[in-house]
Design a protein around this motif. Structure first.
Motif, PDB file in Angstrom:
ATOM      1  N   LEU A  41      15.698   3.407  -3.615  1.00 51.66           N
ATOM      2  CA  LEU A  41      15.029   2.506  -4.557  1.00 51.66           C
ATOM      3  C   LEU A  41      15.813   1.215  -4.736  1.00 51.66           C
ATOM      4  N   GLU A  42      17.124   1.314  -4.785  1.00 51.34           N
ATOM      5  CA  GLU A  42      17.956   0.116  -4.950  1.00 51.34           C
ATOM      6  C   GLU A  42      17.853  -0.789  -3.715  1.00 51.34           C
ATOM      7  N   ALA A  43      17.682  -0.182  -2.549  1.00 52.23           N
ATOM      8  CA  ALA A  43      17.606  -0.959  -1.311  1.00 52.23           C
ATOM      9  C   ALA A  43      16.206  -1.500  -1.030  1.00 52.23           C
ATOM     10  N   HIS A  44      15.160  -0.778  -1.459  1.00 53.65           N
ATOM     11  CA  HIS A  44      13.793  -1.140  -1.064  1.00 53.65           C
ATOM     12  C   HIS A  44      12.814  -1.362  -2.212  1.00 53.65           C
ATOM     13  N   GLU A  45      13.136  -0.934  -3.409  1.00 58.05           N
ATOM     14  CA  GLU A  45      12.294  -1.020  -4.604  1.00 58.05           C
ATOM     15  C   GLU A  45      11.085  -0.075  -4.581  1.00 58.05           C
ATOM     16  N   LEU A  46      10.438   0.098  -3.462  1.00 55.20           N
ATOM     17  CA  LEU A  46       9.269   0.965  -3.344  1.00 55.20           C
ATOM     18  C   LEU A  46       9.522   1.975  -2.236  1.00 55.20           C
ATOM     19  N   ILE A  47       9.440   3.252  -2.564  1.00 60.35           N
ATOM     20  CA  ILE A  47       9.681   4.289  -1.557  1.00 60.35           C
ATOM     21  C   ILE A  47       8.578   5.337  -1.614  1.00 60.35           C
ATOM     22  N   LYS A  48       8.379   5.989  -0.472  1.00 60.64           N
ATOM     23  CA  LYS A  48       7.456   7.109  -0.404  1.00 60.64           C
ATOM     24  C   LYS A  48       8.287   8.365  -0.225  1.00 60.64           C
ATOM     25  N   CYS A  49       7.912   9.424  -0.931  1.00 56.00           N
ATOM     26  CA  CYS A  49       8.622  10.691  -0.886  1.00 56.00           C
ATOM     27  C   CYS A  49       7.645  11.792  -0.514  1.00 56.00           C
ATOM     28  N   THR A  70      15.622   8.975 -11.783  1.00 55.44           N
ATOM     29  CA  THR A  70      15.966   7.674 -11.201  1.00 55.44           C
ATOM     30  C   THR A  70      15.497   6.501 -12.062  1.00 55.44           C
ATOM     31  N   THR A  71      14.926   6.767 -13.207  1.00 54.06           N
ATOM     32  CA  THR A  71      14.342   5.748 -14.098  1.00 54.06           C
ATOM     33  C   THR A  71      13.397   4.812 -13.341  1.00 54.06           C
ATOM     34  N   SER A  72      12.501   5.412 -12.591  1.00 52.02           N
ATOM     35  CA  SER A  72      11.510   4.650 -11.831  1.00 52.02           C
ATOM     36  C   SER A  72      10.116   5.023 -12.316  1.00 52.02           C
ATOM     37  N   GLU A  73       9.113   4.390 -11.727  1.00 49.91           N
ATOM     38  CA  GLU A  73       7.720   4.627 -12.097  1.00 49.91           C
ATOM     39  C   GLU A  73       6.992   5.312 -10.946  1.00 49.91           C
ATOM     40  N   VAL A  74       6.166   6.299 -11.273  1.00 47.63           N
ATOM     41  CA  VAL A  74       5.314   6.940 -10.267  1.00 47.63           C
ATOM     42  C   VAL A  74       4.149   6.000 -10.008  1.00 47.63           C
ATOM     43  N   VAL A  75       3.977   5.620  -8.744  1.00 42.76           N
ATOM     44  CA  VAL A  75       2.913   4.695  -8.373  1.00 42.76           C
ATOM     45  C   VAL A  75       1.663   5.463  -7.959  1.00 42.76           C
ATOM     46  N   HIS A  80       0.845  15.925  -0.454  1.00 46.70           N
ATOM     47  CA  HIS A  80       2.256  16.279  -0.571  1.00 46.70           C
ATOM     48  C   HIS A  80       3.149  15.048  -0.596  1.00 46.70           C
ATOM     49  N   ARG A  81       2.580  13.881  -0.840  1.00 47.21           N
ATOM     50  CA  ARG A  81       3.335  12.628  -0.842  1.00 47.21           C
ATOM     51  C   ARG A  81       3.178  11.918  -2.181  1.00 47.21           C
ATOM     52  N   PHE A  82       4.225  11.152  -2.530  1.00 49.97           N
ATOM     53  CA  PHE A  82       4.147  10.316  -3.727  1.00 49.97           C
ATOM     54  C   PHE A  82       5.012   9.083  -3.525  1.00 49.97           C
ATOM     55  N   ALA A  83       4.691   8.042  -4.281  1.00 52.67           N
ATOM     56  CA  ALA A  83       5.421   6.774  -4.180  1.00 52.67           C
ATOM     57  C   ALA A  83       6.063   6.457  -5.529  1.00 52.67           C
ATOM     58  N   LEU A  84       7.289   5.923  -5.455  1.00 54.32           N
ATOM     59  CA  LEU A  84       8.037   5.521  -6.647  1.00 54.32           C
ATOM     60  C   LEU A  84       8.411   4.049  -6.538  1.00 54.32           C
ATOM     61  N   TYR A  85       8.480   3.372  -7.693  1.00 52.63           N
ATOM     62  CA  TYR A  85       8.875   1.962  -7.740  1.00 52.63           C
ATOM     63  C   TYR A  85       9.900   1.753  -8.844  1.00 52.63           C
ATOM     64  N   ARG A  86      10.901   0.965  -8.511  1.00 51.40           N
ATOM     65  CA  ARG A  86      11.861   0.496  -9.509  1.00 51.40           C
ATOM     66  C   ARG A  86      12.410  -0.835  -9.016  1.00 51.40           C
ATOM     67  N   ILE A  93      18.151  -8.719  -1.348  1.00 47.46           N
ATOM     68  CA  ILE A  93      16.966  -8.127  -0.748  1.00 47.46           C
ATOM     69  C   ILE A  93      15.742  -8.928  -1.153  1.00 47.46           C
ATOM     70  N   GLU A  94      14.643  -8.725  -0.410  1.00 42.39           N
ATOM     71  CA  GLU A  94      13.401  -9.396  -0.761  1.00 42.39           C
ATOM     72  C   GLU A  94      12.697  -8.552  -1.813  1.00 42.39           C
ATOM     73  N   HIS A  95      12.558  -9.093  -3.009  1.00 45.48           N
ATOM     74  CA  HIS A  95      11.951  -8.365  -4.112  1.00 45.48           C
ATOM     75  C   HIS A  95      10.426  -8.394  -4.004  1.00 45.48           C
ATOM     76  N   ILE A  96       9.795  -7.344  -4.480  1.00 42.76           N
ATOM     77  CA  ILE A  96       8.342  -7.264  -4.483  1.00 42.76           C
ATOM     78  C   ILE A  96       7.831  -8.122  -5.628  1.00 42.76           C
ATOM     79  N   LYS A  97       6.898  -8.995  -5.323  1.00 41.55           N
ATOM     80  CA  LYS A  97       6.310  -9.882  -6.329  1.00 41.55           C
ATOM     81  C   LYS A  97       5.148  -9.164  -7.002  1.00 41.55           C
ATOM     82  N   LEU A  98       5.265  -8.946  -8.306  1.00 39.68           N
ATOM     83  CA  LEU A  98       4.178  -8.289  -9.045  1.00 39.68           C
ATOM     84  C   LEU A  98       3.538  -9.231 -10.020  1.00 39.68           C
TER      85      LEU A  98
END
Length: 98
Positions: A41-49, A70-75, A80-86, A93-98
């Motif tokens: 999350l620190e390296a990519h901000e958005l991950i799939k698990c 991880t103090t992140s948000e479930v997206v 059997h997959r889920f995505a998290l954002y923090r 790094i290139e930050h995601i623009k929201l």
């Protein structure tokens, strides 16, 4: 940090093409899994698990447990997959623009 509907839609679209980088196995959410997710999350901000078949947790339970640790948000949770954002604290790094 609560995400708005528009932000969630944007993150879901971005997460669609990602491959899972963290897997929750039969040991469920361990310290090692939490550390790996935190680093990703620190390296990519958005991950799939992913949740493997041997896990006793449902995908939703695993997503919420990992998000809490991880103090992140479930997206999104699908199958059997889920995505998290923090938002990352790294400047290089290139930050995601929201």
């Amino acid at each position: 940090m609560a995400l708005t509907g528009k932000q969630i839609r944007t993150l879901r679209a971005l997460a669609h093409h990602l491959d899972p980088v963290v897997f929750v196995g039969k040991a469920d959410v361990t310290e090692a899994v939490a550390k790996q997710a935190d680093q990703a999350l620190e390296a990519h901000e958005l991950i799939k698990c992913g949740v493997q078949d041997g896990s006793e947790l449902t995908t939703r339970e695993a997503a919420e447990a990992l998000a809490e640790v991880t103090t992140s948000e479930v997206v999104q949770v699908i199958g059997h997959r889920f995505a998290l954002y923090r938002e990352s604290h790294k400047k290089d790094i290139e930050h995601i623009k929201l």
